[in-house]
Enzyme design. Structure first.
Site, PDB file in Angstrom:
ATOM      1  N   GLU A  60       0.834  -1.203   0.000  1.00  9.02           N
ATOM      2  CA  GLU A  60       0.000   0.000   0.000  1.00  9.02           C
ATOM      3  C   GLU A  60       0.869   1.254   0.000  1.00  9.02           C
ATOM      4  O   GLU A  60       0.566   2.227  -0.664  1.00  9.02           O
ATOM      5  CB  GLU A  60      -0.910  -0.026   1.235  1.00  9.02           C
ATOM      6  CG  GLU A  60      -1.937   1.081   1.206  1.00  9.02           C
ATOM      7  CD  GLU A  60      -2.876   1.020   2.398  1.00  9.02           C
ATOM      8  OE1 GLU A  60      -3.475   2.061   2.685  1.00  9.02           O
ATOM      9  OE2 GLU A  60      -2.997  -0.050   3.026  1.00  9.02           O
ATOM     10  N   HIS A  96       8.964   8.844 -18.640  1.00  6.64           N
ATOM     11  CA  HIS A  96       8.395   7.689 -17.965  1.00  6.64           C
ATOM     12  C   HIS A  96       8.303   6.518 -18.937  1.00  6.64           C
ATOM     13  O   HIS A  96       8.222   6.701 -20.142  1.00  6.64           O
ATOM     14  CB  HIS A  96       7.005   8.036 -17.422  1.00  6.64           C
ATOM     15  CG  HIS A  96       7.062   8.955 -16.246  1.00  6.64           C
ATOM     16  ND1 HIS A  96       5.953   9.421 -15.602  1.00  6.64           N
ATOM     17  CD2 HIS A  96       8.126   9.495 -15.594  1.00  6.64           C
ATOM     18  CE1 HIS A  96       6.315  10.212 -14.599  1.00  6.64           C
ATOM     19  NE2 HIS A  96       7.631  10.273 -14.586  1.00  6.64           N
ATOM     20  N   GLU A  98       5.936   4.581 -19.710  1.00  7.25           N
ATOM     21  CA  GLU A  98       4.742   4.553 -20.572  1.00  7.25           C
ATOM     22  C   GLU A  98       4.960   5.412 -21.817  1.00  7.25           C
ATOM     23  O   GLU A  98       4.616   5.022 -22.929  1.00  7.25           O
ATOM     24  CB  GLU A  98       3.512   5.073 -19.806  1.00  7.25           C
ATOM     25  CG  GLU A  98       3.105   4.222 -18.614  1.00  7.25           C
ATOM     26  CD  GLU A  98       3.752   4.642 -17.300  1.00  7.25           C
ATOM     27  OE1 GLU A  98       3.184   4.321 -16.246  1.00  7.25           O
ATOM     28  OE2 GLU A  98       4.832   5.288 -17.317  1.00  7.25           O
ATOM     29  N   CYS A 126       0.992   7.986 -14.158  1.00  6.17           N
ATOM     30  CA  CYS A 126       0.734   9.320 -13.616  1.00  6.17           C
ATOM     31  C   CYS A 126      -0.272  10.017 -14.540  1.00  6.17           C
ATOM     32  O   CYS A 126      -0.605   9.499 -15.604  1.00  6.17           O
ATOM     33  CB  CYS A 126       2.029  10.120 -13.523  1.00  6.17           C
ATOM     34  SG  CYS A 126       2.731  10.516 -15.143  1.00  6.17           S
ATOM     35  N   CYS A 129       1.014  10.629 -18.195  1.00  7.02           N
ATOM     36  CA  CYS A 129       1.095   9.400 -18.991  1.00  7.02           C
ATOM     37  C   CYS A 129      -0.304   8.871 -19.303  1.00  7.02           C
ATOM     38  O   CYS A 129      -0.558   8.379 -20.402  1.00  7.02           O
ATOM     39  CB  CYS A 129       1.909   8.339 -18.261  1.00  7.02           C
ATOM     40  SG  CYS A 129       3.676   8.699 -18.241  1.00  7.02           S
TER      41      CYS A 129
END
Length: 221
Positions: A60, A96, A98, A126, A129
């Protein structure tokens, strides 16, 4: 050549300091000749097990996990079907993973072909992206994208939730990785020690609870 390039810090090329003009000139020529991407991106057949065990863990609180690892499978359907696979990781200062996928791995979709792309990513994209994914899917109706993620990134943020919803309406399937998805990545994308028999995937203690936790959050969004 490429392997050497990737291990060097980004401000030098073959050990030449950035500020040497001569070095700059050579660098420009070399870049043109090899047509390298404008950022350092590490691609490889398989990622080290230690990275997988840390980065893909569906905890988490993901402190220290500020890199994105993206494993991809591309099925291209035309006269013949072709499948290719690999992985990307991003350097936090640069693009990034992606973005890098669309810039370097699949920069354009031929209109006569169909592309079924599956990503297995350590965490969801994010906002920037996510928007790029939405635009790319809207532009290329022959591209199908399924993203399997270990964790949801900043899912409490309204802006992030809106970006994920837009991705969904553009046709992107976003799924949380189940224990068997982690096992698939382990078998297909993680380096096994040479000479050893492939080690079985060992699930971490809270893998199932964490999957359920994130799945509930995604369903709420």
């Amino acid at each position: 050549k490429m392997a050497e390039k990737q291990e060097e810090p980004s401000n030098t090329q073959n050990g030449e300091p950035d500020n040497a003009e001569e070095g700059e000139e050579k660098k420009k020529k070399k870049l043109k000749r090899e047509d390298l991407p404008p950022f350092e991106i590490v691609t490889g057949e398989r990622l080290p097990a230690i990275f997988f065990k840390f980065q893909f863990r569906n905890v988490e609180y993901s402190s220290g996990r500020n890199k994105t690892f993206l494993c991809y499978v591309i099925e291209t359907q035309g006269k013949e079907s072709v499948t290719s696979r690999g992985y990307l990781e991003d350097e936090h200062a640069a693009a990034h993973a992606e973005m890098a996928f669309f810039n370097t791995i699949l920069p354009k979709c031929e209109s006569s072909l169909r592309y079924n792309v599956t990503w297995y990513v350590s965490s969801s994209p994010c906002v920037t992206c996510a928007d790029r994914i939405t635009e790319t899917l809207k532009k290329n109706k022959n591209l199908r994208l399924t993203i399997m993620v270990g964790r949801l990134f900043m899912w409490e943020e309204p802006e992030m939730q809106a970006a994920l919803k837009k991705m969904k309406s553009a046709g992107c399937k976003l799924r949380i990785m189940k224990p068997q998805d982690f096992e698939y990545v382990w078998q297909n994308f993680v380096e096994q020690e040479e000479g050893e028999e492939a080690k079985a995937f060992v699930p971490w203690e809270d893998i199932q609870e964490n999957f359920q936790y994130y799945e509930e959050k995604l369903a709420e969004i």
